[in-house]
Write a protein that holds these residues in place. Structure first.
Motif, mmCIF file in Angstrom:
data_model
loop_
_atom_site.group_PDB
_atom_site.id
_atom_site.type_symbol
_atom_site.label_atom_id
_atom_site.label_comp_id
_atom_site.label_asym_id
_atom_site.label_seq_id
_atom_site.Cartn_x
_atom_site.Cartn_y
_atom_site.Cartn_z
ATOM 1 N N GLY A 62 55.042 13.709 40.438
ATOM 2 C CA GLY A 62 56.317 14.389 40.189
ATOM 3 C C GLY A 62 56.072 15.884 40.280
ATOM 4 O O GLY A 62 55.467 16.368 41.233
ATOM 5 N N ARG A 63 56.469 16.611 39.240
ATOM 6 C CA ARG A 63 56.232 18.060 39.250
ATOM 7 C C ARG A 63 54.942 18.440 38.545
ATOM 8 O O ARG A 63 54.615 19.617 38.432
ATOM 9 C CB ARG A 63 57.392 18.773 38.538
ATOM 10 C CG ARG A 63 58.705 18.608 39.251
ATOM 11 C CD ARG A 63 59.782 18.931 38.262
ATOM 12 N NE ARG A 63 60.435 20.173 38.603
ATOM 13 C CZ ARG A 63 61.734 20.351 38.493
ATOM 14 N NH1 ARG A 63 62.476 19.375 38.032
ATOM 15 N NH2 ARG A 63 62.279 21.487 38.803
ATOM 16 N N GLU A 64 54.237 17.443 38.023
ATOM 17 C CA GLU A 64 53.075 17.743 37.186
ATOM 18 C C GLU A 64 51.787 17.844 37.996
ATOM 19 O O GLU A 64 51.523 17.031 38.880
ATOM 20 C CB GLU A 64 52.925 16.653 36.131
ATOM 21 C CG GLU A 64 54.028 16.675 35.104
ATOM 22 C CD GLU A 64 53.485 16.797 33.694
ATOM 23 O OE1 GLU A 64 52.639 15.981 33.312
ATOM 24 O OE2 GLU A 64 53.917 17.735 32.988
ATOM 25 N N HIS A 65 50.984 18.834 37.631
ATOM 26 C CA HIS A 65 49.664 19.019 38.231
ATOM 27 C C HIS A 65 48.622 18.470 37.259
ATOM 28 O O HIS A 65 48.455 18.994 36.152
ATOM 29 C CB HIS A 65 49.381 20.502 38.467
ATOM 30 C CG HIS A 65 50.331 21.146 39.426
ATOM 31 N ND1 HIS A 65 50.155 21.089 40.788
ATOM 32 C CD2 HIS A 65 51.470 21.845 39.213
ATOM 33 C CE1 HIS A 65 51.139 21.742 41.383
ATOM 34 N NE2 HIS A 65 51.954 22.210 40.452
ATOM 35 N N LEU A 66 47.947 17.400 37.672
ATOM 36 C CA LEU A 66 47.005 16.708 36.788
ATOM 37 C C LEU A 66 45.604 16.761 37.384
ATOM 38 O O LEU A 66 45.438 16.779 38.607
ATOM 39 C CB LEU A 66 47.415 15.238 36.632
ATOM 40 C CG LEU A 66 48.903 14.959 36.354
ATOM 41 C CD1 LEU A 66 49.161 13.454 36.355
ATOM 42 C CD2 LEU A 66 49.332 15.575 35.025
ATOM 43 N N VAL A 67 44.601 16.744 36.513
ATOM 44 C CA VAL A 67 43.223 16.653 36.978
ATOM 45 C C VAL A 67 42.518 15.567 36.172
ATOM 46 O O VAL A 67 42.657 15.500 34.946
ATOM 47 C CB VAL A 67 42.480 18.005 36.806
ATOM 48 C CG1 VAL A 67 41.039 17.875 37.272
ATOM 49 C CG2 VAL A 67 43.172 19.101 37.606
ATOM 50 N N TYR A 98 44.695 27.497 38.395
ATOM 51 C CA TYR A 98 44.537 27.092 36.988
ATOM 52 C C TYR A 98 45.803 27.395 36.195
ATOM 53 O O TYR A 98 46.066 26.779 35.171
ATOM 54 C CB TYR A 98 43.325 27.806 36.360
ATOM 55 C CG TYR A 98 43.462 29.302 36.362
ATOM 56 C CD1 TYR A 98 43.117 30.060 37.472
ATOM 57 C CD2 TYR A 98 43.983 29.966 35.259
ATOM 58 C CE1 TYR A 98 43.290 31.423 37.494
ATOM 59 C CE2 TYR A 98 44.156 31.337 35.266
ATOM 60 C CZ TYR A 98 43.812 32.061 36.392
ATOM 61 O OH TYR A 98 43.997 33.404 36.413
ATOM 62 N N LEU A 99 46.604 28.332 36.686
ATOM 63 C CA LEU A 99 47.842 28.671 35.977
ATOM 64 C C LEU A 99 48.865 27.540 36.084
ATOM 65 O O LEU A 99 49.771 27.426 35.268
ATOM 66 C CB LEU A 99 48.446 29.963 36.547
ATOM 67 C CG LEU A 99 47.611 31.217 36.315
ATOM 68 C CD1 LEU A 99 48.140 32.365 37.165
ATOM 69 C CD2 LEU A 99 47.615 31.603 34.838
ATOM 70 N N ASP A 100 48.718 26.713 37.131
ATOM 71 C CA ASP A 100 49.691 25.636 37.371
ATOM 72 C C ASP A 100 49.337 24.328 36.658
ATOM 73 O O ASP A 100 50.182 23.447 36.542
ATOM 74 C CB ASP A 100 49.763 25.311 38.878
ATOM 75 C CG ASP A 100 50.278 26.486 39.676
ATOM 76 O OD1 ASP A 100 51.050 27.278 39.115
ATOM 77 O OD2 ASP A 100 49.880 26.611 40.845
ATOM 78 N N ILE A 104 37.585 26.340 33.045
ATOM 79 C CA ILE A 104 39.051 26.281 33.119
ATOM 80 C C ILE A 104 39.673 26.974 31.910
ATOM 81 O O ILE A 104 40.579 27.794 32.040
ATOM 82 C CB ILE A 104 39.516 24.806 33.233
ATOM 83 C CG1 ILE A 104 39.124 24.240 34.607
ATOM 84 C CG2 ILE A 104 41.023 24.687 33.011
ATOM 85 C CD1 ILE A 104 39.265 22.721 34.731
ATOM 86 N N LEU A 105 39.161 26.675 30.706
ATOM 87 C CA LEU A 105 39.729 27.293 29.503
ATOM 88 C C LEU A 105 39.432 28.787 29.469
ATOM 89 O O LEU A 105 40.243 29.582 28.983
ATOM 90 C CB LEU A 105 39.188 26.607 28.247
ATOM 91 C CG LEU A 105 39.595 25.135 28.066
ATOM 92 C CD1 LEU A 105 39.031 24.578 26.765
ATOM 93 C CD2 LEU A 105 41.111 24.956 28.112
ATOM 94 N N PHE A 106 38.278 29.196 29.985
ATOM 95 C CA PHE A 106 37.949 30.626 30.034
ATOM 96 C C PHE A 106 38.911 31.350 30.977
ATOM 97 O O PHE A 106 39.445 32.415 30.644
ATOM 98 C CB PHE A 106 36.495 30.819 30.475
ATOM 99 C CG PHE A 106 36.047 32.246 30.463
ATOM 100 C CD1 PHE A 106 36.037 32.994 29.289
ATOM 101 C CD2 PHE A 106 35.621 32.855 31.636
ATOM 102 C CE1 PHE A 106 35.620 34.315 29.283
ATOM 103 C CE2 PHE A 106 35.192 34.176 31.643
ATOM 104 C CZ PHE A 106 35.199 34.920 30.468
ATOM 105 N N ALA A 107 39.158 30.758 32.154
ATOM 106 C CA ALA A 107 40.107 31.363 33.100
ATOM 107 C C ALA A 107 41.497 31.476 32.471
ATOM 108 O O ALA A 107 42.174 32.497 32.610
ATOM 109 C CB ALA A 107 40.174 30.526 34.378
ATOM 110 N N MET A 108 41.916 30.439 31.748
ATOM 111 C CA MET A 108 43.251 30.436 31.142
ATOM 112 C C MET A 108 43.380 31.481 30.035
ATOM 113 O O MET A 108 44.467 31.920 29.698
ATOM 114 C CB MET A 108 43.569 29.042 30.585
ATOM 115 C CG MET A 108 43.837 28.014 31.665
ATOM 116 S SD MET A 108 44.185 26.393 30.955
ATOM 117 C CE MET A 108 44.528 25.440 32.454
ATOM 118 N N PRO A 120 47.020 37.104 35.451
ATOM 119 C CA PRO A 120 48.177 37.226 34.550
ATOM 120 C C PRO A 120 48.061 36.269 33.366
ATOM 121 O O PRO A 120 47.286 35.308 33.417
ATOM 122 C CB PRO A 120 49.326 36.788 35.463
ATOM 123 C CG PRO A 120 48.694 35.781 36.390
ATOM 124 C CD PRO A 120 47.249 36.195 36.563
ATOM 125 N N ALA A 121 48.847 36.523 32.359
ATOM 126 C CA ALA A 121 48.803 35.706 31.146
ATOM 127 C C ALA A 121 49.414 34.327 31.397
ATOM 128 O O ALA A 121 50.496 34.211 31.964
ATOM 129 C CB ALA A 121 49.567 36.408 30.033
#
Ligand code: ZN
Ligand code: ZN
Length: 252
Positions: free
Chosen positions: A29-34, A52-54, A74-78, A83-84
């Motif tokens: 759908g519209r969700e980006h999953l990993v 990673y923002l998505d 991933i958490l460090f990038a976030m 941008p925030a």
């Protein structure tokens, strides 16, 4: 759904056919999953144009480093606000996820905790979850002393099942039952079977018993010979077969 195999290797690099560590991207759908985040997952996502923002959700199968080390990246990038990030992010995994996060956050002097968005950690047993993009079902896999999970995602009438790491078990057959895409680990050749992992013959049998419409293999140790693996699988499974390479995209 769209699927991209981000990394099709294991815990050791292959000098002949470089393969990344475990990671699967799914657009539902519209969700980006990993699914899983081995080392390099964040970079591979960028290569397929997913920032990673998505990302909305990450599903970890277990806590061996080849499946979860990029949780830190991933958490460090976030956390970095240029941008925030404001979109909430949810990480799912077996029991022990919260402890893992706390320990990693302590080890990295709190540099992975969020500043501008909401992070949710959800520990799962065997369950079914309703999500905005569809449903997710989990089963315990035969790996890591039973602490590993397999995931089945269903969206818009289609189903993807992902084993993470597992040895032969009935639960992976259940999880993959008539799946449009069944993604199985295929760590070792038949001659070198090890506990906790599958071989080509086992993968073929599981896919046949589950009546999966398409079998996709990943997580190859360098000693797996692909042409031999394909022949072994064909003894029991006649459906569509893909021995995946990094960044291979599939649709279902
Ligand atoms: Zn693994
Ligand atoms: Zn493992």
């Amino acid at each position: 759904m769209k699927i991209v195999l981000l990394g099709t290797g294991t815990g050791i690099p292959d000098p002949r056919t470089p393969r990344g560590y475990a990671g699967v991207y799914v657009k539902a759908g519209r969700e980006h999953l990993v699914l899983d985040a081995g080392p390099g997952t964040l970079k591979q996502l960028m290569r397929i144009g997913v920032s990673y923002l998505d990302l909305d959700r990450l599903f970890l199968t277990h806590f061996h480093p080849d499946h979860c080390l990029d949780l830190v990246s991933i958490l460090f990038a976030m956390r970095i606000p240029y941008p925030a990030r404001t979109r909430p992010f949810t990480v799912y995994g077996p029991r022990g996820l919260k402890q893992l996060y706390r320990q990693l956050n302590t080890a990295f002097h709190r540099w992975i905790e969020p500043q501008t968005y909401r992070l949710t950690l959800k520990e799962l047993g065997e369950t079914t979850l309703a999500l905005p993009g569809g449903t997710v079902r989990t089963k315990r896999m035969n790996h890591a002393e039973g602490r590993a999970l397999g995931y089945r995602l269903e969206s818009a009438g289609r189903a993807i099942a992902y084993s993470g790491d597992t040895d032969v078990c009935d639960d992976i057959v259940q999880l993959g039952r008539r799946a449009d895409v069944l993604i199985l680990e295929c760590s070792m050749p038949d001659e070198r079977k090890v506990a906790g992992h599958l071989t080509p013959t086992a993968c073929g049998r599981i896919a046949a018993e589950a009546q999966a419409r398409r079998l996709v293999l990943t997580h190859f140790y360098p000693i797996v010979h692909l042409a031999t693996a394909r022949r072994r699988i064909r003894r029991s499974y006649a459906g569509r077969l893909t021995l995946a390479r990094d960044l291979q995209a599939l649709h279902c």
